[in-house]
Design an enzyme around this catalytic site. Structure first.
Site, PDB file in Angstrom:
ATOM      1  N   SER A 284      -1.439  -3.630  10.475  1.00 34.00           N
ATOM      2  CA  SER A 284      -1.126  -4.551   9.385  1.00 34.00           C
ATOM      3  C   SER A 284       0.079  -5.426   9.728  1.00 34.00           C
ATOM      4  CB  SER A 284      -0.805  -3.757   8.119  1.00 34.00           C
ATOM      5  OG  SER A 284      -1.840  -2.857   7.857  1.00 34.00           O
TER       6      SER A 284
ATOM      7  N   HIS B 226     -10.791  -2.098  11.523  1.00 33.93           N
ATOM      8  CA  HIS B 226      -9.704  -2.953  11.027  1.00 33.93           C
ATOM      9  C   HIS B 226      -9.479  -4.056  12.079  1.00 33.93           C
ATOM     10  CE1 HIS B 226      -5.260  -3.040   9.453  1.00 33.93           C
ATOM     11  NE2 HIS B 226      -5.999  -3.935   8.857  1.00 33.93           N
TER      12      HIS B 226
ATOM     13  N   ASP C 236      -9.640  -9.586   9.003  1.00 44.29           N
ATOM     14  CA  ASP C 236      -9.087  -8.246   8.737  1.00 44.29           C
ATOM     15  C   ASP C 236     -10.058  -7.101   9.025  1.00 44.29           C
ATOM     16  OD1 ASP C 236      -6.894  -6.650   7.828  1.00 44.29           O
ATOM     17  OD2 ASP C 236      -7.876  -6.377   5.902  1.00 44.29           O
TER      18      ASP C 236
ATOM     19  N   CYS D 105       0.569  -7.788  11.901  1.00 46.12           N
ATOM     20  CA  CYS D 105       0.880  -8.046  13.322  1.00 46.12           C
ATOM     21  C   CYS D 105       0.206  -9.327  13.797  1.00 46.12           C
ATOM     22  CB  CYS D 105       0.431  -6.878  14.187  1.00 46.12           C
ATOM     23  SG  CYS D 105       1.533  -5.476  14.107  1.00 46.12           S
TER      24      CYS D 105
ATOM     25  N   TYR E 184      -1.254  -3.443  -6.943  1.00 51.17           N
ATOM     26  CA  TYR E 184      -1.137  -4.158  -5.660  1.00 51.17           C
ATOM     27  C   TYR E 184      -2.491  -4.232  -4.938  1.00 51.17           C
ATOM     28  CZ  TYR E 184      -0.349  -5.210  -0.830  1.00 51.17           C
ATOM     29  OH  TYR E 184      -0.461  -5.795   0.402  1.00 51.17           O
TER      30      TYR E 184
ATOM     31  N   ARG F 150       0.856  -1.192   0.000  1.00 48.33           N
ATOM     32  CA  ARG F 150       0.000   0.000   0.000  1.00 48.33           C
ATOM     33  C   ARG F 150       0.894   1.245   0.000  1.00 48.33           C
ATOM     34  NH1 ARG F 150      -1.802   0.852   4.310  1.00 48.33           N
ATOM     35  NH2 ARG F 150      -1.261  -0.963   5.563  1.00 48.33           N
TER      36      ARG F 150
ATOM     37  N   LYS G 267      -9.712  -2.176   1.618  1.00 47.03           N
ATOM     38  CA  LYS G 267      -9.302  -1.033   2.433  1.00 47.03           C
ATOM     39  C   LYS G 267     -10.097   0.218   2.034  1.00 47.03           C
ATOM     40  CE  LYS G 267      -6.290  -3.526   4.494  1.00 47.03           C
ATOM     41  NZ  LYS G 267      -6.550  -3.962   5.863  1.00 47.03           N
TER      42      LYS G 267
ATOM     43  N   ARG H 116       1.680 -12.184  -0.803  1.00 45.11           N
ATOM     44  CA  ARG H 116       0.324 -12.406  -0.279  1.00 45.11           C
ATOM     45  C   ARG H 116      -0.327 -13.656  -0.848  1.00 45.11           C
ATOM     46  NH1 ARG H 116      -2.063  -8.371   3.291  1.00 45.11           N
ATOM     47  NH2 ARG H 116      -0.333  -6.966   3.632  1.00 45.11           N
TER      48      ARG H 116
HETATM   49  C1  OXD Z   1      -3.207  -4.451   5.508  1.00 48.20           C
HETATM   50  C2  OXD Z   1      -3.806  -5.623   4.860  1.00 48.20           C
HETATM   51  O1  OXD Z   1      -2.275  -3.856   4.949  1.00 48.20           O
HETATM   52  O2  OXD Z   1      -4.706  -6.226   5.456  1.00 48.20           O
HETATM   53  O3  OXD Z   1      -3.660  -4.098   6.594  1.00 48.20           O
HETATM   54  O4  OXD Z   1      -3.414  -5.957   3.729  1.00 48.20           O
HETATM   55 MN    MN Z   2      -5.364  -5.218   7.201  1.00 47.71          MN
END
Ligand code: OXD
Ligand code: MN
Length: 602
Positions: A267, A245, A294, A269, A216, A86, A225, A386
């Site tokens: 993100s 989130h 998410d 974590c 991406y 991102r 998002k 990913r």
């Molecule tokens: C993020 C994702 O960046 O879920 O939070 O991809």
């Molecule tokens: Mn996320």
């Protein structure tokens, strides 16, 4: 420059599911006139369409079929090397005033931005196919569910959206039945995938998104998002609910007592790992099930509890580090029907990444397609590589994932990646104190966004990159929700990442996070001991079950649970600095909460 996305010409019966909704048709016509694609492909999300697009994408070299015997139904996509995460610096919130976007967002004036984007989109799809993707976010029966249409010139986006959303017919029908006729307009074009011409723009007042110059996922799967969080949070405030989130998981005791919790971590974590946790041996009979990994949309139910749905239909997770040891359920989910991006390819057509079980391959193609051996200096898989996979693949998918009213939330958990200061877990004193704990969340940065890795940044409720409006107003919205709840969830803060003096993690994490989850559930049920510290309720060493944790000393536990005044002095100062950056919209309730913590330390 070569055309990055040459047009495809589908046979009749494919790509011609034109909806009848006039506002959709008008918009598609308008974008067609601007972007001048060679043809328009109306997606219906069917198997037949998917099979055709997979074939076309392979023929164009956009995806590569993986070894069917090793990973059935799976493909590898390699992104442009300049386009792997991102881009927060190019993510804009375009509200009429800068104040509405607030100091934590990049603001741009809407009319000027539309004009700029129109200039960039002019003729951008010449020689390309323009796909129109109808989709919904949320279970079909939920009152929170939203309709979106995404226009894109990327077949990879179409293939990914079919995994990540409920796509096709279901959206067209929902719009037909909708009373207000509202839907989200999303336009995406790869342009020439040039970082200098990359912008992810949100127009909350228009329920519209325009994303250009990237391929991406986080920038171009506009459902995720962009709609479910940035536009979603704006709508949520207007309509009195929460778009967060957060993962959502269910935890069931051997006696069949079930609770759901929602947890916000920044993100990369470990949200996906926590959402699919397998309880350790010691917790035989306990079950954890996934509602979402998410995003959570939550509203107040008739009984005054908070209810959550997962608006998504799939998982877009970070691959490196995923293994049968760290997350067996994720591994089982991505054994088939998976669209991988930027992982390594082995010589026998399998995928590989750093941290995968088993031996390293002697040779592979790295994420850029170059030869790789264990002696190579570069990583084989990109750190933000990913998987996109349907949630149906998850062996521990919660049976109530499609429930329209959602699942009742007993606890909200905030957490970050912190080497020091934050104890393993604490419980906020009440809703307002919990909102303060969320608002002051900090975390060391990861590879999910471009920029330096490993620095603590404030990331309130893990929403810093995703809140579609003024952060101070967002806190006020949270503060207003609490008093409306007759039976509010308890709020906790966790930190799985605290390190000892030797720089090693103190807590084993992964499945053993069940031990912390169990303490939180006990607290929800009015059991579970704790001591009151200046920052909230912290378990005493004897309150946390560490039986069966090999080599785990009581000193380590004491260190993990410690609240050190000297560390907190620094923490409170940096929290205060952060609050100051939020300016006049910062609610006084939260500055008061901050001051009260400081007083309790004094
Ligand atoms: C993020 C994702 O960046 O879920 O939070 O991809
Ligand atoms: Mn996320």
């Amino acid at each position: 420059m070569d055309n990055l996305a040459p047009a495809i010409t589908p046979p009749s019966g494919i790509g011609d599911s034109k909806p009848t909704n006039q506002s959709v048709l008008d918009w598609v016509q308008e974008v067609t006139r601007l972007a001048q694609p060679e043809n328009v492909f109306w997606c219906d999300g069917s198997e037949k369409e998917n099979a055709y697009l997979l074939e076309q994408a392979q023929a164009q070299g956009i995806i590569l079929k993986l070894n069917e015997a090793k990973v059935p139904g799976s493909y590898l996509h390699r992104s442009n090397t300049n386009d792997v995460a991102r881009v927060e610096q190019f993510t804009l919130i375009c509200t009429p005033t800068k104040e509405e976007a607030g100091p934590t967002n990049n603001w741009a004036e809407p009319a000027e931005t539309y004009a700029k984007l129109n200039g960039m989109l002019k003729g951008a799809m010449a020689g390309r196919t323009m796909f129109v993707i109808p989709y919904i976010m949320g279970p079909p029966e939920s009152s929170l569910t939203k309709v979106g249409f995404e226009i894109t010139d990327s077949v990879y986006v179409v293939l990914s959206m079919r995994i990540m959303t409920r796509m096709g017919e279901v959206a067209v029908k929902r719009l037909e039945k909708s009373k207000n006729g509202e839907w989200n307009r999303g336009v995406h074009s790869l342009l020439d995938v040039n970082p200098d011409r990359r912008l992810i723009c949100h127009f909350p007042q228009d329920n519209a998104i325009i994303s250009v110059g990237s391929g991406y996922g986080g920038n171009v799967l506009l459902s995720k998002k962009c709609l479910a969080l940035r536009i979603g949070s704006y709508l949520a405030r207007k309509q009195g609910w929460l778009a967060e989130h957060m993962l959502i998981l269910g935890v069931e005791s051997p006696e069949g007592q079930k609770h759901y919790v929602a947890a916000a971590f920044p993100s990369a974590c470990g949200k996906t790992n926590f959402a699919m946790l397998i309880p350790p041996e010691h917790y035989k009979g306990w079950k954890v099930t996934t509602v979402g990994d998410d995003i959570a949309w939550m509203q107040i139910g008739d009984d005054g509890r908070l209810y959550a749905v997962n608006p998504e239909n799939g998982y877009f997770g970070v691959v490196p580090g995923t293994s049968y040891k760290s997350n067996p359920n994720a591994m089982k989910s991505i054994e088939r029907d998976t669209l991988y991006t930027n992982v390594a390819l082995t010589d026998d057509g399998d995928v590989w990444w750093e941290g995968k079980d088993g031996a390293q391959p002697a040779h592979a193609k790295d994420w850029k397609g170059n030869d790789w051996t264990p002696a190579s200096k570069e990583k084989a898989a990109h750190p933000n590589s990913r998987f996109a996979v349907p949630m149906r693949n998850n062996p521990v998918l919660d049976p109530d994932v499609e429930k329209g009213e959602g699942v009742p939330i007993s606890a909200i958990i905030f957490g970050g990646r912190r080497s020091d200061t934050m104890p393993l877990v604490f419980q906020a004193r009440d809703w307002e104190h919990g909102v303060y704990a969320g608002a002051t969340m900090g975390s060391e940065t990861t590879a999910a966004a471009t920029g330096a890795v490993g620095q603590v940044r404030r990331d309130p409720m893990a929403m810093l990159p995703f809140c579609g409006y003024n952060m101070g107003q967002y806190f006020k919205h949270w503060l207003k929700i609490g008093p409306r709840l007759k039976n509010p969830p308890l709020i906790f803060h966790v930190n799985w990442f605290r390190k000892g003096a030797d720089g090693k993690f103190l807590w084993p994490g992964f499945g053993d996070n069940m031990r912390v989850l169990k303490w939180m559930i006990d607290r929800c049920e009015g059991r579970g001991g704790a001591t009151e510290s200046p920052i909230g309720f912290v378990p005493r060493p004897e309150d946390l079950d560490t039986k069966g944790l090999e080599g785990f000393s009581s000193e380590t536990l004491t260190e993990l649970l410690s609240v050190k005044p000297e560390e907190w002095k620094k923490e409170l100062e940096t929290q205060k600095e952060f609050f100051k950056t939020l300016g006049a919209d910062m609610p006084s309730e939260l500055t008061a909460q901050h001051d009260q913590v400081a007083e309790r330390f004094a």
